[in-house]
Scaffold this active site. Structure first.
Site, mmCIF file in Angstrom:
data_model
loop_
_atom_site.group_PDB
_atom_site.id
_atom_site.type_symbol
_atom_site.label_atom_id
_atom_site.label_comp_id
_atom_site.label_asym_id
_atom_site.label_seq_id
_atom_site.Cartn_x
_atom_site.Cartn_y
_atom_site.Cartn_z
ATOM 1 N N TYR A 143 0.822 -1.212 0.000
ATOM 2 C CA TYR A 143 0.000 0.000 0.000
ATOM 3 C C TYR A 143 0.859 1.267 0.000
ATOM 4 O O TYR A 143 0.372 2.356 -0.278
ATOM 5 C CB TYR A 143 -0.945 0.034 1.211
ATOM 6 C CG TYR A 143 -2.034 -1.026 1.175
ATOM 7 C CD1 TYR A 143 -2.318 -1.733 0.009
ATOM 8 C CD2 TYR A 143 -2.790 -1.309 2.303
ATOM 9 C CE1 TYR A 143 -3.305 -2.703 -0.020
ATOM 10 C CE2 TYR A 143 -3.791 -2.275 2.280
ATOM 11 C CZ TYR A 143 -4.031 -2.965 1.113
ATOM 12 O OH TYR A 143 -5.015 -3.928 1.080
ATOM 13 N N LYS A 194 3.407 -15.272 1.618
ATOM 14 C CA LYS A 194 3.424 -16.116 0.428
ATOM 15 C C LYS A 194 4.892 -16.339 0.061
ATOM 16 O O LYS A 194 5.374 -15.879 -0.991
ATOM 17 C CB LYS A 194 2.669 -15.433 -0.721
ATOM 18 C CG LYS A 194 1.165 -15.370 -0.519
ATOM 19 C CD LYS A 194 0.462 -16.687 -0.792
ATOM 20 C CE LYS A 194 0.437 -16.986 -2.273
ATOM 21 N NZ LYS A 194 -0.164 -18.321 -2.525
ATOM 22 N N ASP A 226 -3.012 -17.728 1.542
ATOM 23 C CA ASP A 226 -4.224 -18.274 0.902
ATOM 24 C C ASP A 226 -4.750 -19.465 1.700
ATOM 25 O O ASP A 226 -5.958 -19.631 1.893
ATOM 26 C CB ASP A 226 -3.966 -18.643 -0.568
ATOM 27 C CG ASP A 226 -2.727 -19.498 -0.777
ATOM 28 O OD1 ASP A 226 -1.871 -19.537 0.123
ATOM 29 O OD2 ASP A 226 -2.616 -20.130 -1.842
ATOM 30 N N ASP A 250 -5.204 -6.993 5.800
ATOM 31 C CA ASP A 250 -6.430 -6.276 5.470
ATOM 32 C C ASP A 250 -7.545 -7.294 5.159
ATOM 33 O O ASP A 250 -8.664 -7.225 5.691
ATOM 34 C CB ASP A 250 -6.139 -5.406 4.228
ATOM 35 C CG ASP A 250 -7.216 -4.376 3.965
ATOM 36 O OD1 ASP A 250 -8.195 -4.336 4.723
ATOM 37 O OD2 ASP A 250 -7.081 -3.621 2.981
ATOM 38 N N ASP A 254 -10.624 -8.827 7.903
ATOM 39 C CA ASP A 254 -12.043 -8.664 7.566
ATOM 40 C C ASP A 254 -12.751 -10.015 7.544
ATOM 41 O O ASP A 254 -13.875 -10.153 8.026
ATOM 42 C CB ASP A 254 -12.201 -7.988 6.197
ATOM 43 C CG ASP A 254 -12.287 -6.469 6.328
ATOM 44 O OD1 ASP A 254 -12.029 -5.965 7.429
ATOM 45 O OD2 ASP A 254 -12.610 -5.803 5.327
#
Ligand code: NAD
Length: 373
Positions: A143, A194, A226, A250, A254
């Site tokens: 980000y 990852k 994942d 993020d 959620d």
């Protein structure tokens, strides 16, 4: 009299002030009993600050946040400010506080209260007793990484690009927070990245593994992000503390918070670095939900996310885990008694207002403190 702790209250917009008023009541009640010394200072953020000062947060407010022992934030934004310049939109105030205080570790608990177990979209037997803490790196990663942009290639096609970067120190400091927090819980950390396809993930895994040598009392496991997304749905109770980067955090936070089923119940904390000399750490506590303009000013807001954020403040900034435990228990007991704001209303329960919910929590807190005495 106990030491006095200074708390900067930025209630913000919409339901922010209503929900924060209930925290104010609880703080004053604790003060009046001498359980703790709290000095509350109020200031503006978001749309309220735009209206008064032309900017979503002033430098003077930021300076006061730095002086305080902790910041409590309500929520910002609303349709009134939808048209303001992008740089001074209400959310920019929130981002500026996070950036200026260098709040690099975002803590999002996902707790399923027995009384609200049916609010989850997963089967009760999967989520019963769920208590996960996600620690998300908040100030680095894709980000913020440079270079970034959208360019036009020689063939006229456009190309959008962002850069995922992490330094050793950025990874170390957030992993350190995760290990320290796990020590106060079930002593398990799952680190997610990852590493199979990203160099930044490979470095993340190396640094966390190396740091673990100083935290060998904590069980560490690594998981691809994942797979973590799948495991959160398959068997979420395997997790205690999850630490991960900004992007994966993020998404995973959620996902985890929705296992609990209710936006009005979700607290969060954002922590900065500890000053090695004073031991002080900048910190901000805020509910996950927004300003809910659709119900603002109607006494319908659920104040529990803000109250539970205050519990996190008591635990992590004021070193009063004893009071935090009692406050969380009081919130749970009130739900068990069937008292509900409209957002979490269920069959055979009693609907109450924002202010009644705050009063009910105080009554229950009183009972718990009396029992413990
Ligand atoms: P929201 O979280 O404000 O509301 C989503 C839905 O959940 C609404 O129906 C609302 O009534 C309900 N809800 C949220 N919190 C509740 C509570 N405590 N009690 C009862 N019901 C609750 O999200 P949104 O509608 O997408 O955004 C509204 C405004 O809030 C926007 O301006 C947005 O930018 C801002 N926002 C701010 C923050 C923040 O301050 N951290 C976070 C998200 C959104």
């Amino acid at each position: 009299m106990k030491d006095t702790h200074k708390i900067m209250i930025l209630a913000g917009d919409g339901i922010g002030p209503e929900a924060m008023a209930e925290v104010g009541k609880i703080a004053n009640w604790l003060n009046s009993r001498g359980d703790i010394g709290l000095e509350l200072e109020h200031d503006l953020v978001g749309g309220a600050s735009i209206d008064a000062n032309g900017v979503p947060v002033t430098d003077a407010t930021i300076a006061k946040c730095k002086e305080a022992d902790a910041v409590m934030l309500g929520a910002v934004g609303g349709p009134k400010w939808d048209g303001v310049d992008y740089n001074i939109r209400p959310e920019a105030g929130l981002l500026k506080v996070r950036k200026d205080l260098d709040l690099f570790a975002n803590l999002r608990p996902a707790i399923v209260f027995d009384a609200l177990i049916d609010a989850s979209t997963l089967k009760p037997e999967i989520v019963k007793g769920l208590d996960i803490l996600i620690v998300r790196e908040l100030t680095g990663g894709v980000y913020f990484g440079e270079p970034r942009g959208i360019e036009t290639l020689p063939n006229g096609e456009k190309r959008g690009f962002n850069t995922q970067t992490y330094t050793t120190s950025e990874i170390r400091r957030v992993a350190e927070v995760a290990f320290d927090l796990a020590r106060k819980r079930s002593k398990k950390v799952t680190s997610c990245e990852k590493a199979n396809v990203m160099e930044s993930g490979k470095l993340w895994r190396e640094v966390v593994t190396d740091l673990h040598k100083n935290h060998s009392d904590i069980e560490l496991s690594h998981m691809y992000a994942d797979n973590c997304a799948m495991q959160l749905l398959r068997n979420p109770r395997q997790f205690d503390v999850i630490v991960t980067d900004n992007l994966f955090g993020d998404i995973l936070s959620d996902e985890a918070s929705m296992l609990t089923g209710s936006l009005g119940m979700l607290p969060s904390a954002s922590l900065g670095a500890e000053d090695p000399e004073t031991g002080k750490r900048y910190a901000m506590y805020e509910p996950v939900h927004g300003s809910a303009p659709d119900i603002a000013g109607q006494g319908k807001a659920n104040p529990l996310a803000t109250i539970l954020s205050f519990a996190m403040c008591l635990r992590y900034s004021l070193n009063r885990g004893d009071l935090a435990d009692k406050l969380e228990q009081a919130a749970q007991d009130v739900l068990n008694k069937g008292l509900r704001t409209p957002d979490i209303m269920a069959e055979n329960c009693t609907q109450i207002s924002t202010s009644d919910m705050g009063d009910a929590v105080i009554d229950q807190l009183g009972e718990l403190i009396k029992e413990a005495a």
